[in-house]
Every structure is written in structure tokens, then in C-alpha cells.
Write a protein that holds these residues in place. Structure first.
Motif, PDB file in Angstrom:
ATOM      1  N   MET A   1       0.824  -1.191   0.000  1.00 34.52           N
ATOM      2  CA  MET A   1       0.000   0.000   0.000  1.00 34.52           C
ATOM      3  C   MET A   1       0.866   1.253   0.000  1.00 34.52           C
ATOM      4  N   ASP A   2       1.968   1.208   0.741  1.00 35.85           N
ATOM      5  CA  ASP A   2       2.857   2.366   0.786  1.00 35.85           C
ATOM      6  C   ASP A   2       3.506   2.625  -0.566  1.00 35.85           C
ATOM      7  N   THR A   3       3.754   1.562  -1.331  1.00 36.10           N
ATOM      8  CA  THR A   3       4.380   1.760  -2.638  1.00 36.10           C
ATOM      9  C   THR A   3       3.426   2.460  -3.599  1.00 36.10           C
ATOM     10  N   ALA A   7       4.165   5.999  -5.232  1.00 38.08           N
ATOM     11  CA  ALA A   7       4.138   6.156  -6.685  1.00 38.08           C
ATOM     12  C   ALA A   7       3.243   7.322  -7.089  1.00 38.08           C
ATOM     13  N   ILE A   8       2.109   7.467  -6.420  1.00 40.72           N
ATOM     14  CA  ILE A   8       1.212   8.589  -6.718  1.00 40.72           C
ATOM     15  C   ILE A   8       1.849   9.907  -6.301  1.00 40.72           C
ATOM     16  N   ALA A   9       2.515   9.909  -5.155  1.00 45.90           N
ATOM     17  CA  ALA A   9       3.149  11.133  -4.665  1.00 45.90           C
ATOM     18  C   ALA A   9       4.314  11.561  -5.547  1.00 45.90           C
ATOM     19  N   GLN A  13       2.601  17.247 -10.480  1.00 43.55           N
ATOM     20  CA  GLN A  13       1.302  17.800 -10.086  1.00 43.55           C
ATOM     21  C   GLN A  13       0.376  17.961 -11.288  1.00 43.55           C
ATOM     22  N   ASP A  14       0.920  18.282 -12.450  1.00 47.81           N
ATOM     23  CA  ASP A  14       0.093  18.413 -13.651  1.00 47.81           C
ATOM     24  C   ASP A  14      -0.598  17.095 -13.991  1.00 47.81           C
TER      25      ASP A  14
END
Length: 85
Positions: A1-3, A7-9, A13-14
């Protein structure tokens, strides 16, 4: 879950803005507006003028994918009439 969160973080931002925009527009097109179209059609189906009926057909054509997704829940059967005896 942390990965997944990492990955999303790590995305720019675009990219996140575009992804959220696509998600919002798809929900709007596939669920929210067809729901309003359904309630509008259900309330005006038997009393609409010819111009309004053409507008109803346009709405059904334009939002057909969303209405198709909601179709298991749609009910266009006429309401039961009260017979006075």
C-alpha cells in the motif's frame, strides 16, 4: 500500500490534476448527469410538448452510455391509474 502512495506522490502535479479532472468528468458524464436526465424524463414523459420531447430524445442520445449504466435501475412503466367506481 505504501508503494502505491509513494508512486502517486512521485507523479508531477500536472499529471495528478489531469487524472482528477478526467475522473471528475467521467463521473459527471456517466453517473451524475444521466441520473438527472432520468428524473427529468420520469417526471415529464407523459406531459411534454413536441419540442420538449425532441430535447428529451437529444438528452437520451447524448448521455446514452451513462443511461445504459443506470438502466438496471430505470423504470418507465406508467403509474397505476386509480379507477373510481
Amino acid at each position: 500500500m505504501d508503494t502505491i502512495i509513494d508512486a502517486i506522490a512521485s507523479l508531477p502535479q500536472d499529471t495528478l490534476i489531469v487524472a482528477v479532472l478526467y475522473l471528475g468528468l467521467s463521473l459527471l458524464y456517466l453517473l451524475i448527469i444521466p441520473g438527472f436526465v432520468y428524473f427529468y424524463l420520469n417526471s415529464r414523459w407523459y406531459v411534454a410538448s413536441s419540442f420538449e420531447r425532441a430535447f428529451m430524445y437529444f438528452l437520451m442520445f447524448f448521455f446514452f452510455p451513462g443511461v445504459l449504466l443506470l438502466s438496471p435501475f430505470l423504470n418507465f412503466r406508467p403509474k397505476r391509474r386509480q379507477v373510481n367506481s
